[in-house]
Design a protein around this motif. Structure first.
Motif: not given
Length: 110
Positions: A37-42
């Motif tokens: 449902k969500a993602m954070i790619l850094s």
């Protein structure tokens, strides 16, 4: 040399808002696309010395789950930072902040 590929697929509505996000990894035992449902790619750009980020969430991501997602992301960033740098004191400060965040967001730790 061993290689692995991580594939992210984002399905967008007519307004370019994510409706569905899936991911898969060539290095996983289970090679099927898994919904999230969500993602954070850094990513760190060594040449420009700055971060590149992609933050996405589906339009049906519940707010209470988003709060939990951020809480857990902050916690795991502390774990990663400790492994990468050995800086125990600042990670303890981050843990304190995570506890404060959880209290303010009414997230049950555990």
């Amino acid at each position: 040399m061993k290689k692995a590929e991580i594939k992210l697929t984002v399905e967008l509505d007519d307004n370019n808002v994510p409706e569905q996000i899936t991911w898969e990894s060539s290095d996983s035992e289970n090679r099927e696309q898994l919904p999230v449902k969500a993602m954070i790619l850094s990513l760190w750009d060594h040449n420009y010395k700055n971060s590149l980020r992609i933050d996405l969430w589906t339009k049906d991501m519940p707010v209470d789950e988003m709060k939990r997602f951020f809480y857990e992301t902050l916690q795991t960033m502390g774990d990663s930072f400790l492994r990468a740098t050995g800086e125990k004191n600042i990670v303890e400060d981050l843990r304190d902040y995570c506890a404060h965040f959880a209290e303010k967001m009414e997230i049950k730790e555990g």
